[in-house]
Design an enzyme around this catalytic site. Structure first.
Site, PDB file in Angstrom:
ATOM      1  N   GLY A  47      44.978   5.429  23.889  1.00  0.00           N
ATOM      2  CA  GLY A  47      43.544   5.185  23.803  1.00  0.00           C
ATOM      3  C   GLY A  47      43.117   4.281  24.940  1.00  0.00           C
ATOM      4  O   GLY A  47      42.942   4.729  26.065  1.00  0.00           O
ATOM      5  N   LEU A  48      42.968   2.993  24.635  1.00  0.00           N
ATOM      6  CA  LEU A  48      42.583   1.982  25.634  1.00  0.00           C
ATOM      7  C   LEU A  48      41.305   2.386  26.362  1.00  0.00           C
ATOM      8  O   LEU A  48      41.218   2.315  27.584  1.00  0.00           O
ATOM      9  CB  LEU A  48      43.722   1.739  26.626  1.00  0.00           C
ATOM     10  CG  LEU A  48      45.034   1.263  26.001  1.00  0.00           C
ATOM     11  CD1 LEU A  48      46.173   1.384  26.983  1.00  0.00           C
ATOM     12  CD2 LEU A  48      44.909  -0.156  25.485  1.00  0.00           C
ATOM     13  N   HIS A  49      40.304   2.828  25.582  1.00  0.00           N
ATOM     14  CA  HIS A  49      39.021   3.199  26.160  1.00  0.00           C
ATOM     15  C   HIS A  49      37.962   3.245  25.059  1.00  0.00           C
ATOM     16  O   HIS A  49      38.268   3.127  23.881  1.00  0.00           O
ATOM     17  CB  HIS A  49      39.103   4.561  26.871  1.00  0.00           C
ATOM     18  CG  HIS A  49      39.364   5.711  25.954  1.00  0.00           C
ATOM     19  ND1 HIS A  49      40.637   6.146  25.660  1.00  0.00           N
ATOM     20  CD2 HIS A  49      38.529   6.515  25.256  1.00  0.00           C
ATOM     21  CE1 HIS A  49      40.569   7.159  24.826  1.00  0.00           C
ATOM     22  NE2 HIS A  49      39.292   7.418  24.551  1.00  0.00           N
ATOM     23  N   ALA A  50      36.733   3.414  25.481  1.00  0.00           N
ATOM     24  CA  ALA A  50      35.597   3.662  24.584  1.00  0.00           C
ATOM     25  C   ALA A  50      34.863   4.873  25.141  1.00  0.00           C
ATOM     26  O   ALA A  50      35.169   5.353  26.237  1.00  0.00           O
ATOM     27  CB  ALA A  50      34.667   2.453  24.531  1.00  0.00           C
ATOM     28  N   ARG A  95      38.844   1.668  21.380  1.00  0.00           N
ATOM     29  CA  ARG A  95      39.908   2.058  20.473  1.00  0.00           C
ATOM     30  C   ARG A  95      41.256   2.017  21.156  1.00  0.00           C
ATOM     31  O   ARG A  95      41.387   2.380  22.330  1.00  0.00           O
ATOM     32  CB  ARG A  95      39.650   3.435  19.861  1.00  0.00           C
ATOM     33  CG  ARG A  95      39.919   4.664  20.687  1.00  0.00           C
ATOM     34  CD  ARG A  95      38.860   5.136  21.676  1.00  0.00           C
ATOM     35  NE  ARG A  95      37.489   4.991  21.319  1.00  0.00           N
ATOM     36  CZ  ARG A  95      36.712   5.883  20.744  1.00  0.00           C
ATOM     37  NH1 ARG A  95      37.186   7.070  20.507  1.00  0.00           N
ATOM     38  NH2 ARG A  95      35.473   5.630  20.458  1.00  0.00           N
TER      39      ARG A  95
END
Length: 134
Positions: A47-50, A95
């Protein structure tokens, strides 16, 4: 932050179980994309993003994993380990997925096709975006 877990209706008997996914019924959006993650190595964070607009529903089909959800004001960590339950992720929410069991298969339904411009891949940019939108 409002986190919504959707209980999916499970049908079954001594032969096994079945869950049907139907857009605009138990999936609260039109499904445009489906993908799944598997074979994630121990200790890896995904994930490590929006997203700016995307809606997603995450369902652990097998095994388990943890989600860290962050709206810029509050962080929530939760375990997904029930294939008859979906995690609805609205935007913009940062997330991260982690603590994947060795057998984890994570299914994700999305309301849009892949669009790189919808991704926010830097946490600092995410904080700027949500501050600008306030």
């Amino acid at each position: 932050m409002l986190i919504r877990l959707i209980q999916l209706q499970k049908h079954g008997d001594d032969r096994g179980s079945l869950v049907a996914l139907e857009e605009q019924k138990n999936i609260p959006f039109q499904i445009k994309r489906v993908y799944y993650l598997f074979g994630t190595k121990q200790g890896v964070r995904r994930g490590l993003h929006a997203h700016r607009k995307l809606k997603q529903l995450a369902i652990v089909m097998r095994g388990s994993c943890r989600f860290l959800l962050d709206d810029g004001k509050e962080q929530i960590s939760l375990l997904l380990d029930d294939p008859a339950q979906g995690l609805l992720i609205e935007s913009p929410i940062w997330r991260e997925m982690y603590d994947f069991s060795e057998d984890c298969v994570l299914l994700v339904l999305a309301d849009s096709y892949f669009e790189e411009s919808d991704y926010i891949r830097s946490y600092e940019e995410f904080l700027r975006v949500i501050t600008d939108d306030s």
